[in-house]
Design a protein around this motif. Structure first.
Motif, PDB file in Angstrom:
ATOM      1  N   THR A  13       0.674  -1.286   0.170  1.00  0.00           N
ATOM      2  CA  THR A  13       0.016   0.013  -0.049  1.00  0.00           C
ATOM      3  C   THR A  13       0.788   1.301   0.085  1.00  0.00           C
ATOM      4  OG1 THR A  13      -0.385   0.213   2.392  1.00  0.00           O
ATOM      5  CG2 THR A  13      -1.677  -1.147   1.204  1.00  0.00           C
ATOM      6  N   GLN A  14       2.117   1.224   0.421  1.00  0.00           N
ATOM      7  CA  GLN A  14       3.050   2.333   0.565  1.00  0.00           C
ATOM      8  C   GLN A  14       4.107   2.587  -0.575  1.00  0.00           C
ATOM      9  OE1 GLN A  14       2.833   4.391   3.731  1.00  0.00           O
ATOM     10  NE2 GLN A  14       0.719   3.380   3.221  1.00  0.00           N
ATOM     11  N   ARG A  17       1.607   2.613  -4.685  1.00  0.00           N
ATOM     12  CA  ARG A  17       0.561   3.449  -4.890  1.00  0.00           C
ATOM     13  C   ARG A  17      -0.138   3.538  -6.356  1.00  0.00           C
ATOM     14  NH1 ARG A  17       1.823   8.867  -2.287  1.00  0.00           N
ATOM     15  NH2 ARG A  17      -0.184   9.235  -2.653  1.00  0.00           N
ATOM     16  N   GLU A  94      -6.968   7.451   1.309  1.00  0.00           N
ATOM     17  CA  GLU A  94      -6.275   7.504   0.073  1.00  0.00           C
ATOM     18  C   GLU A  94      -6.897   6.494  -0.997  1.00  0.00           C
ATOM     19  OE1 GLU A  94      -2.079   6.123  -1.382  1.00  0.00           O
ATOM     20  OE2 GLU A  94      -2.248   6.431   0.652  1.00  0.00           O
ATOM     21  N   TYR A  95      -7.348   5.225  -0.493  1.00  0.00           N
ATOM     22  CA  TYR A  95      -8.191   4.416  -1.602  1.00  0.00           C
ATOM     23  C   TYR A  95      -9.508   4.493  -1.296  1.00  0.00           C
ATOM     24  CZ  TYR A  95      -3.472   2.447  -2.167  1.00  0.00           C
ATOM     25  OH  TYR A  95      -2.254   2.061  -2.406  1.00  0.00           O
ATOM     26  N   ARG A 115       4.163   8.633   5.241  1.00  0.00           N
ATOM     27  CA  ARG A 115       4.063   7.086   4.639  1.00  0.00           C
ATOM     28  C   ARG A 115       5.384   6.615   5.297  1.00  0.00           C
ATOM     29  NH1 ARG A 115       0.595   6.938   0.884  1.00  0.00           N
ATOM     30  NH2 ARG A 115       0.987   5.103   0.027  1.00  0.00           N
TER      31      ARG A 115
END
Length: 128
Positions: A13-14, A17, A94-95, A115
């Protein structure tokens, strides 16, 4: 918990992206974090490559069969931090692909750093 698999999903996830793998990894983590707010359709797992799918299944299996702690607590322990509840809320923002559980930017706490990528320590996986 399979800490190595949990860290793998978090790092997806980091570091990746905007990819379908990162979106699905976020969905798995958020679904485990709070399935009422962030329901995760299992057919989304089809977007993962075989390695990432194996990590996702490990995390799901461990959480379902032997849930000792919440996912954000595991991440706090693995990282030596105390802010992964907030970090998962940022991840949800974010998502922004979830029908429920959306997070407004104004409701999020500031993260420092914004992050982070976690490293896996040798012997850090308890094997469950």
């Amino acid at each position: 918990m399979k800490i190595a698999s949990l860290i793998y999903l978090w790092n997806m996830t980091q570091q990746h992206r905007g990819t379908s793998g990162a979106r699905v990894a976020a969905g798995v983590l958020l679904g485990i974090y709070n399935s009422n707010r962030f329901p995760f359709p299992l057919d989304e797992l089809r977007a993962l490559d075989s390695e990432t799918l194996a990590h996702a299944i490990d995390v799901i299996r461990c959480d379902a069969s032997h849930c000792q702690m919440e996912v954000h607590v595991w991440l706090n322990i693995a990282s030596g931090r105390s802010d992964f509840g907030d970090r998962l809320e940022h991840l949800a923002h974010e998502y922004n692909v979830f029908k429920r559980g959306r997070c407004k930017a104004s409701d999020l706490r500031l993260l420092d750093p914004a992050r982070i990528v976690l490293c896996m320590a040798i012997g850090g996986d308890d094997g469950r």
